[in-house]
Design an enzyme around this catalytic site. Structure first.
Site: not given
Ligand code: NAD
Length: 480
Positions: A174, A249, A283, A382
């Site tokens: 996704k 993650e 992240c 963050e």
């Molecule tokens: P997000 O949680 O808003 O979205 C991530 C993904 O989840 C997207 O594809 C989104 O469409 C999907 N999503 C959203 N709501 C959902 C639901 N209810 N059910 C299932 N899927 C859903 O995060 P973002 O804003 O895209 O990314 C930023 C965040 O990701 C930051 O907090 C960052 O630290 C974290 N991040 C962590 C790592 C790691 O390896 N730990 C790496 C990259 C980013």
């Protein structure tokens, strides 16, 4: 750039049941292209396609080294097309072109690394005496659902997809709503490498619609999620509903502890990469520095120098050089970061550099340094932007306490010439990874993941492979 991009289900490019979404170029604020949006029925079709592949046994019957060769071939394919992929990534995500090249190379490295590990997922034989022969095998879960964030769309997909395929899982990805385009190359790479139709399915859809449908789908057997804490919690609940494992993650608020004997000349480079790479949308960004009071003023001056040395401009105008920073992913994300800085000022923080949006179109923010205290929101939550929070400490124990004072625990760092002090700190810091004297030390070979609300499970390294397989024990009674 094509004006319309489709999803990919069961070997075919298809429209989305939920219509289309506009993808914006964050460096201009202008429309870039449309992408198909999946609905729950599309998700179901993709999961069923992956399930058929798994049940057919086509991936699991293969000798692992053959799967590994195919996975490696995917990485080579990405490198062969790096210029085009990097350009598309920059246009949709905002990062400098030279950073997009780094991301494509990083993605390719996952396929190389995990491709090489295919034959190493070995079981074991367990001695039960003369009457038995007992062994374990590591079987793929079946359908692996992989939900991807927008900050490193290619590397995050590559990280999960390479490990998922090499262990014999069929995958449903996704992609993020804001940056879905460049991931089409993952599908092309899988096709090029010869993976059977249905092995890799790619869907862009809204999180609360397609993402939620995928994470709650009863035929998904394992979930890997990279993204924010609230979404991670929703996914963990969905996974629990179907009793399937998930890897989370999530975000971070990672701190570097800088001792009085640290090499601050070298540390300037850590500031440059630690917080301004990908405009801080990392992240594991070094978003906090906890510095000994004797070097506090000097460190602030050096951080200011680093922040002011960077030129901020559209990523597409940045083919090379590391003295530049691009746009953030969207104006909403930029405004959120600027808003957090404004609230920090209200709480008493002082701006040392930057702090504002740029006076031009696009989602640009100045590289920012703030003088803060540990309890402020900016030092606890963050930002996910180019904002560095600096605060002093007096005693070693206090530095550790401040570092451990957030709800996160992704990575941390300690900078000192004293190995004893570094080792003690490494043991006391509550994070999945500790960098000593270089931020981002390590690599895809080293396990990565969080303590606390930064998540659970590990990606990267050999350790991650075990998230994609389940152990089967076979106990055989022998005659005589
Ligand atoms: P997000 O949680 O808003 O979205 C991530 C993904 O989840 C997207 O594809 C989104 O469409 C999907 N999503 C959203 N709501 C959902 C639901 N209810 N059910 C299932 N899927 C859903 O995060 P973002 O804003 O895209 O990314 C930023 C965040 O990701 C930051 O907090 C960052 O630290 C974290 N991040 C962590 C790592 C790691 O390896 N730990 C790496 C990259 C980013």
């Amino acid at each position: 750039m094509k004006s319309y991009w489709q999803n990919y289900i069961d070997g075919k490019w298809v429209d989305g049941g939920a219509g289309r979404i506009d993808v914006t170029n964050p460096a201009t604020g202008e429309f870039l292209a449309e992408h198909a949006l999946a609905d729950a029925a599309d998700v179901d079709r993709a999961v069923q396609a992956a399930r058929r592949v798994h049940q057919s046994g086509v991936l699991t019957a293969m000798r692992p080294i053959e799967r590994g060769r195919m996975v490696q071939e995917m990485g080579r394919y990405l490198l062969e097309n790096i210029d085009q992929i990097a350009k598309e990534l920059t246009l949709e995500q905002g990062k400098p072109l030279w950073e997009a090249h780094i991301e494509v190379k990083g993605a390719a490295l996952y396929f190389e690394y995990y491709g090489n590990q295919a034959s190493t997922v070995e079981g074991k034989s367990i001695p039960l005496g003369a009457g038995y022969f007992d062994w374990t095998e590591n079987e793929p879960f079946g359908v692996s659902a992989q939900i991807i964030p927008w900050n490193y769309p290619l590397e995050m997909t590559a990280r999960s997809l390479s490990a998922g395929l090499v262990t014999g899982n069929a995958c449903v990805i996704k992609t993020p709503e804001m940056t879905p385009i460049s991931n089409a190359w993952m599908v092309k790479a899988a096709e090029h490498a010869g993976f059977p139709e249905g092995s890799v399915n790619l869907l862009c859809g809204l999180g609360h619609e397609a993402g939620a449908a995928l994470s709650a789908h009863p035929d998904v057997n394992q979930i890997v999620f990279t993204g924010s804490v609230p979404t991670g919690i929703a996914i963990a609940k969905a996974a629990a509903g179907n009793v399937v494992p998930c890897v989370l993650e999530l975000g971070g608020k990672s701190a570097a502890i800088v001792h009085e004997d640290a090499d601050l000349d070298a540390f300037e480079n850590d500031i440059r990469w630690g917080i301004y790479f990908n405009a801080g949308q990392v992240c594991s960004a070094m978003s906090r520095i906890i510095v000994h009071e004797s070097r506090h003023e000097e460190l602030l001056e050096r951080a200011e120098k680093v922040a002011k040395s960077l030129t901020v401009l559209p990523g597409i105008e940045q083919p090379e050089g590391d003295g530049t920073m691009g746009a953030m992913v969207s104006e909403a994300q930029r405004d959120r970061a600027v808003g957090m800085v404004e609230r920090a000022i209200g709480e008493g923080a002082q701006i040392v550099a930057g702090g504002h949006k740029l006076n031009r179109d696009g989602a640009f923010m100045e590289p920012t340094v703030l003088k803060v205290t540990p309890e402020m929101e900016i030092a606890q939550q963050e930002v996910f932007g180019p904002v560095l929070s600096v605060m002093p400490f007096q005693e070693d124990a206090q530095a550790i306490e401040i570092a451990n004072s957030t709800e996160f625990g992704l990575v941390s760092g300690v900078f000192t010439r004293d190995l004893d002090r570094a080792t003690q700190a490494a043991r006391k810091l509550r994070s999945g990874q500790v960098f000593v004297n270089e931020w981002f030390a390590g690599g895809i070979e080293t396990p990565f993941g969080g303590y606390g609300k930064s998540g659970y499970g590990r990606e990267k390294g050999r350790e991650a492979l075990w998230n994609y397989v389940q152990t089967k024990n076979v106990a055989m009674r022998l005659k005589g």
